[in-house]
Design a protein around this motif. Structure first.
Motif: not given
Length: 88
Positions: A38-50
């Motif tokens: 969940e933390r990694i998914a949130a970090d990736v989504e925050a960076a604007g990458q799908p």
């Protein structure tokens, strides 16, 4: 004799405790992995990458079995279907 039956009963209890310990350990690891995902998914989504989900299935060559254990717990079964430990 009775000493062997007592020792076997203690072995069963010890094995049950060990199973409970490893189940708790597995549960904690699963919770930790879910939190990390969940933390990694949130970090990736925050960076604007799908973020894409990929399922990886283990191959038989990737699995190692350390030991196989067979446990037997003798029980007396009454005519009404109730079972009681044979060492009791």
């Amino acid at each position: 004799g009775a000493a062997r039956v007592l020792k076997e009963g203690q072995d069963v209890a010890r094995a049950e405790n060990e199973v409970a310990h490893w189940r708790d350990e597995l549960s904690a690891l699963r919770a930790e992995a879910a939190a990390d995902a969940e933390r990694i998914a949130a970090d990736v989504e925050a960076a604007g990458q799908p973020l894409e989900r990929t399922v990886l299935r283990p191959r038989s060559g990737d699995i190692a079995v350390a030991s196989v254990v067979l446990a037997w717990e003798p029980r007396w079964v009454a005519s009404d279907g109730t079972a009681t430990p044979a060492w009791a």
